[in-house]
Scaffold this active site. Structure first.
Site, short mmCIF file in Angstrom:
data_model
loop_
_atom_site.label_atom_id
_atom_site.label_comp_id
_atom_site.label_asym_id
_atom_site.label_seq_id
_atom_site.Cartn_x
_atom_site.Cartn_y
_atom_site.Cartn_z
CG LEU A 1 -16.90 23.48 -47.23
CD1 LEU A 1 -16.15 23.54 -48.73
CD2 LEU A 1 -15.60 23.08 -46.33
CG HIS B 1 -2.54 7.48 -40.87
ND1 HIS B 1 -2.14 7.80 -42.26
CD2 HIS B 1 -1.98 6.19 -40.95
CE1 HIS B 1 -1.84 7.03 -42.68
NE2 HIS B 1 -1.59 5.83 -42.00
CG ASP C 1 0.05 10.12 -50.61
OD1 ASP C 1 0.08 9.17 -49.94
OD2 ASP C 1 0.61 9.61 -51.92
C1 IPE Z 1 -4.14 7.56 -52.22
O1 IPE Z 1 -2.94 7.25 -51.65
C2 IPE Z 1 -5.23 7.27 -51.33
C3 IPE Z 1 -5.36 8.11 -50.19
C4 IPE Z 1 -4.56 9.30 -50.03
C5 IPE Z 1 -6.33 7.81 -49.28
P1 IPE Z 1 -1.87 5.91 -51.60
O2 IPE Z 1 -0.94 6.05 -50.83
O3 IPE Z 1 -3.12 4.99 -51.14
O4 IPE Z 1 -1.86 5.76 -53.27
P2 IPE Z 1 -0.59 4.87 -53.84
O5 IPE Z 1 -0.61 3.58 -53.26
O6 IPE Z 1 0.61 5.68 -53.66
O7 IPE Z 1 -0.89 5.00 -55.35
C1 IPE Z 2 -2.08 8.96 -47.13
O1 IPE Z 2 -0.74 8.98 -46.56
C2 IPE Z 2 -3.34 8.29 -46.09
C3 IPE Z 2 -3.83 7.12 -46.59
C4 IPE Z 2 -3.56 6.50 -47.73
C5 IPE Z 2 -4.88 6.71 -45.72
P1 IPE Z 2 -0.14 7.42 -46.70
O2 IPE Z 2 -0.36 6.59 -45.45
O3 IPE Z 2 -0.65 7.02 -48.05
O4 IPE Z 2 1.29 8.00 -46.82
P2 IPE Z 2 2.68 7.42 -47.47
O5 IPE Z 2 2.28 7.53 -49.04
O6 IPE Z 2 2.85 6.13 -46.91
O7 IPE Z 2 3.85 8.36 -47.07
MG MG Z 3 0.53 7.10 -49.80
#
Ligand code: IPE
Ligand code: IPE
Ligand code: MG
Length: 258
Positions: free
Chosen positions: A147, A53, A36
């Site tokens: 792994l 990403h 995240d």
């Molecule tokens: C959780 O992150 C899902 C992934 C990292 C794939 P999100 O960014 O979607 O979670 P919330 O919305 O902050 O809970």
């Molecule tokens: C995690 O990073 C990737 C996915 C959920 C696919 P985010 O896209 O949630 O990044 P933030 O949380 O907005 O910074």
């Molecule tokens: Mg996120």
């Protein structure tokens, strides 16, 4: 090379540094990571979310390699949740394209390093191209043993429990299982992770302290570790810190310290 020497060599580079040493005898069998913070990483640099990403993929490369180097046998990473479809279509499309690109580019090296690629989630809802690349990686790495890289894609802990309930119900209706025979073990085996041990350690970067629907059943006794840094900045030194902390934890599973 003798087995013990090989083992020593694997950890030898770490011995030179000032950092504390990892205890090879106390490595987690299964590490789970919620990848995240990609969006915030990008914003803090004035870049589009897609750049975050993309940078997140580099972090994954480094962490996969660290797991191979340090002898961690299973890594499960949360890449796309059942809730992430709520994001703008452009972002979702970009993420799916990135998945295809990742599989194509990384497969040769993953194979070489002995990584077995798998995926968990409602995979049937992924775009056909992504599914094809996943299936190919799955098939071509099935014999690898160093792994298990388990990609959580269109994964939701609640959806997984619903799917497990459906599977079990079908067995009951078919007369293969009696309701009174349903227990922890039956449910565990009906999960997408049925043949894997529960994670020992969960890592969530980016400062959020929630599970966001990740591995709800499996994390019951998992050690949790949080850090403020964003996933694209996460490298093996951060993983090392998480592992060192993990190795200091006392896991009791509801019992008493002996
Ligand atoms: C959780 O992150 C899902 C992934 C990292 C794939 P999100 O960014 O979607 O979670 P919330 O919305 O902050 O809970
Ligand atoms: C995690 O990073 C990737 C996915 C959920 C696919 P985010 O896209 O949630 O990044 P933030 O949380 O907005 O910074
Ligand atoms: Mg996120």
């Amino acid at each position: 090379m003798a087995g013990f020497l090989k083992k020593w060599f694997r950890f030898a580079p770490d011995r030179k540094g000032k950092e504390a040493e990892l205890d090879p005898g106390k490595m987690p069998r299964h590490v789970a990571i919620i990848m995240d913070g990609n969006g915030r990483w990008a914003r803090s640099r004035g870049l589009p979310r897609a750049a975050g990403h993309r940078a997140g993929v580099e972090a994954l490369r480094d962490i996969v390699r660290a797991c191979v180097d340090w002898g961690i046998p299973i890594l499960t990473v949360y890449a796309f949740s059942t809730e992430n479809w709520k994001r703008p279509q452009e972002e979702v499309k970009g993420l799916m394209n990135l998945l295809v690109e990742y599989m194509r580019r990384e497969l040769p090296e993953l194979k070489q390093e002995g990584v077995q690629v798998r995926a968990i989630g409602r995979l049937e809802a992924l775009p056909p191209e992504a599914r094809r690349e996943l299936e190919r990686a799955w098939r071509e790495t099935a014999g690898n043993r160093r792994l298990i890289l388990n990609l959580a894609l269109n994964y939701g802990g609640r959806a997984e429990l619903v799917d497990a309930c459906r599977e079990i119900s079908h067995k009951v209706l078919a007369g293969e299982l009696r309701p009174e025979d349903i227990n922890d073990d039956v449910l565990k085996k009906a999960l997408y992770t049925g043949d894997l041990p529960d994670p020992d350690l969960l890592i969530r970067p980016s400062g959020e302290m929630r599970l966001s629907n990740f591995l709800l059943w499996q994390l019951a006794y998992t050690e949790l570790w949080f850090t403020d840094i964003y996933w694209p900045d996460f490298r093996r030194e951060n993983l090392r810190q998480a592992l060192l902390d993990y190795q200091q934890r006392e896991r009791r599973f509801g019992g008493l310290k002996i």
